[in-house]
Design a protein around this motif. Structure first.
Motif, mmCIF file in Angstrom:
data_model
loop_
_atom_site.group_PDB
_atom_site.id
_atom_site.type_symbol
_atom_site.label_atom_id
_atom_site.label_comp_id
_atom_site.label_asym_id
_atom_site.label_seq_id
_atom_site.Cartn_x
_atom_site.Cartn_y
_atom_site.Cartn_z
ATOM 1 N N GLU A 122 0.827 -1.209 0.000
ATOM 2 C CA GLU A 122 0.000 0.000 0.000
ATOM 3 C C GLU A 122 0.864 1.263 0.000
ATOM 4 O O GLU A 122 0.531 2.244 -0.670
ATOM 5 C CB GLU A 122 -0.962 -0.006 1.190
ATOM 6 C CG GLU A 122 -2.078 -1.027 1.072
ATOM 7 C CD GLU A 122 -2.854 -0.921 -0.240
ATOM 8 O OE1 GLU A 122 -3.270 0.207 -0.591
ATOM 9 O OE2 GLU A 122 -3.022 -1.946 -0.916
ATOM 10 N N GLU A 123 1.963 1.218 0.725
ATOM 11 C CA GLU A 123 2.863 2.370 0.742
ATOM 12 C C GLU A 123 3.503 2.556 -0.630
ATOM 13 O O GLU A 123 3.701 3.689 -1.095
ATOM 14 C CB GLU A 123 3.944 2.190 1.807
ATOM 15 C CG GLU A 123 4.732 3.444 2.121
ATOM 16 C CD GLU A 123 3.870 4.606 2.571
ATOM 17 O OE1 GLU A 123 4.126 5.731 2.104
ATOM 18 O OE2 GLU A 123 2.923 4.405 3.364
ATOM 19 N N ALA A 124 3.809 1.437 -1.287
ATOM 20 C CA ALA A 124 4.390 1.505 -2.630
ATOM 21 C C ALA A 124 3.410 2.131 -3.616
ATOM 22 O O ALA A 124 3.797 2.934 -4.474
ATOM 23 C CB ALA A 124 4.783 0.106 -3.103
ATOM 24 N N LYS A 125 2.139 1.794 -3.474
ATOM 25 C CA LYS A 125 1.117 2.377 -4.355
ATOM 26 C C LYS A 125 1.027 3.889 -4.155
ATOM 27 O O LYS A 125 0.890 4.644 -5.118
ATOM 28 C CB LYS A 125 -0.240 1.712 -4.107
ATOM 29 C CG LYS A 125 -0.319 0.294 -4.642
ATOM 30 C CD LYS A 125 -1.567 -0.424 -4.191
ATOM 31 C CE LYS A 125 -2.820 0.125 -4.788
ATOM 32 N NZ LYS A 125 -3.992 -0.729 -4.481
ATOM 33 N N LYS A 126 1.126 4.337 -2.911
ATOM 34 C CA LYS A 126 1.095 5.785 -2.639
ATOM 35 C C LYS A 126 2.307 6.473 -3.272
ATOM 36 O O LYS A 126 2.196 7.578 -3.825
ATOM 37 C CB LYS A 126 1.087 6.032 -1.133
ATOM 38 C CG LYS A 126 -0.202 5.623 -0.437
ATOM 39 C CD LYS A 126 -0.083 5.826 1.071
ATOM 40 C CE LYS A 126 -1.318 5.302 1.793
ATOM 41 N NZ LYS A 126 -1.162 5.393 3.276
ATOM 42 N N THR A 127 3.445 5.809 -3.193
ATOM 43 C CA THR A 127 4.656 6.356 -3.803
ATOM 44 C C THR A 127 4.497 6.453 -5.312
ATOM 45 O O THR A 127 4.854 7.466 -5.926
ATOM 46 C CB THR A 127 5.879 5.483 -3.459
ATOM 47 O OG1 THR A 127 6.050 5.469 -2.044
ATOM 48 C CG2 THR A 127 7.144 6.006 -4.116
ATOM 49 N N LEU A 128 3.958 5.402 -5.905
ATOM 50 C CA LEU A 128 3.749 5.404 -7.357
ATOM 51 C C LEU A 128 2.775 6.499 -7.783
ATOM 52 O O LEU A 128 2.962 7.133 -8.827
ATOM 53 C CB LEU A 128 3.249 4.032 -7.816
ATOM 54 C CG LEU A 128 4.306 2.923 -7.820
ATOM 55 C CD1 LEU A 128 3.652 1.557 -7.997
ATOM 56 C CD2 LEU A 128 5.341 3.173 -8.919
ATOM 57 N N LEU A 129 1.749 6.723 -6.990
ATOM 58 C CA LEU A 129 0.808 7.798 -7.298
ATOM 59 C C LEU A 129 1.533 9.140 -7.352
ATOM 60 O O LEU A 129 1.330 9.924 -8.290
ATOM 61 C CB LEU A 129 -0.312 7.851 -6.255
ATOM 62 C CG LEU A 129 -1.412 6.794 -6.376
ATOM 63 C CD1 LEU A 129 -2.273 6.783 -5.116
ATOM 64 C CD2 LEU A 129 -2.277 7.055 -7.609
ATOM 65 N N ARG A 130 2.377 9.409 -6.381
ATOM 66 C CA ARG A 130 3.125 10.672 -6.359
ATOM 67 C C ARG A 130 4.078 10.773 -7.548
ATOM 68 O O ARG A 130 4.180 11.820 -8.196
ATOM 69 C CB ARG A 130 3.927 10.796 -5.060
ATOM 70 C CG ARG A 130 3.088 11.039 -3.815
ATOM 71 C CD ARG A 130 3.963 11.478 -2.650
ATOM 72 N NE ARG A 130 5.003 10.516 -2.328
ATOM 73 C CZ ARG A 130 4.826 9.500 -1.480
ATOM 74 N NH1 ARG A 130 3.654 9.302 -0.888
ATOM 75 N NH2 ARG A 130 5.820 8.668 -1.213
#
Length: 200
Positions: A122-130
């Motif tokens: 989930e943290e990786a997905k947030k990073t990818l969004l940014r």
């Protein structure tokens, strides 16, 4: 030259550049689980890192790391203008983008593809969004990353962008990136590379 690849992996980037370059080359598929090539050889004997891409040159040397390979290939065909000339600011801007894609974008997908990192997904997905927010802003108003001409950066960014859905994200939320990905996917060289890898 021979490109060792795995379908849909980051090796698609140099594959696209090879198709764009018009240089003669062979392909050899690699099973990344068994580390065996399609011809039955131990891939570690080609690349001791065990990862794709690996480009075997005509003199027997092997070049690894996608960002290095695409620069090498672009330099072989300067008339194609796939990469700016050395010692120009434009060249350093290309290197800047290649490093960003390799160290920020590509590596952020690790928790998506590696079950050992499930807790970080989930943290990786947030990073990818940014990160893709940033990419989308930089693509706004441009046909390609560097402006109006396709370069090796586009081969790499396109390749990594095809992984977005694997992160359970939709490329449609980024209008410029979505249009860009469609535009790149329609290039004849990209179509040839993707067909050769069984991706379309």
């Amino acid at each position: 030259m021979k490109l060792y690849y795995a379908p849909g992996a980051c090796s698609l980037s140099p594959h696209i550049v090879l198709e764009e370059s018009g240089l003669p080359f062979e392909l050899e598929k690699v099973d990344l689980q068994t580390k065996e090539t399609a011809s039955g050889h131990d891939f570690y004997l080609v690349n001791t890192k065990g990862s794709v891409p690996a480009l075997e040159l005509d003199d027997g040397q092997v070049l690894t790391e996608g960002a290095a390979i695409v620069q090498y290939l672009g330099d072989q065909v300067p008339e194609k203008e796939l990469i700016p000339l050395p010692k120009t600011m434009e060249r350093y801007r290309v290197m800047e983008w290649l490093n960003f894609i390799a160290t920020e974008l590509q590596k952020s997908f690790t928790p998506i593809f590696n079950p050992a990192y499930t807790s970080c997904r989930e943290e990786a997905k947030k990073t990818l969004l940014r990160q893709f927010d940033f990419v989308d802003r930089r693509l706004t108003g441009k046909s390609y990353v560097m402006g109006e001409r396709f370069t090796v950066v586009d081969a790499y960014l396109f390749t990594i962008s095809t992984w977005i859905e694997a992160a359970e994200l939709s490329v449609d939320q980024w209008k410029a990136l979505s249009a860009y990905r469609k535009r790149i996917s329609e290039r004849p060289a990209v179509c040839r590379a993707m067909m050769a890898e069984g991706l379309v």
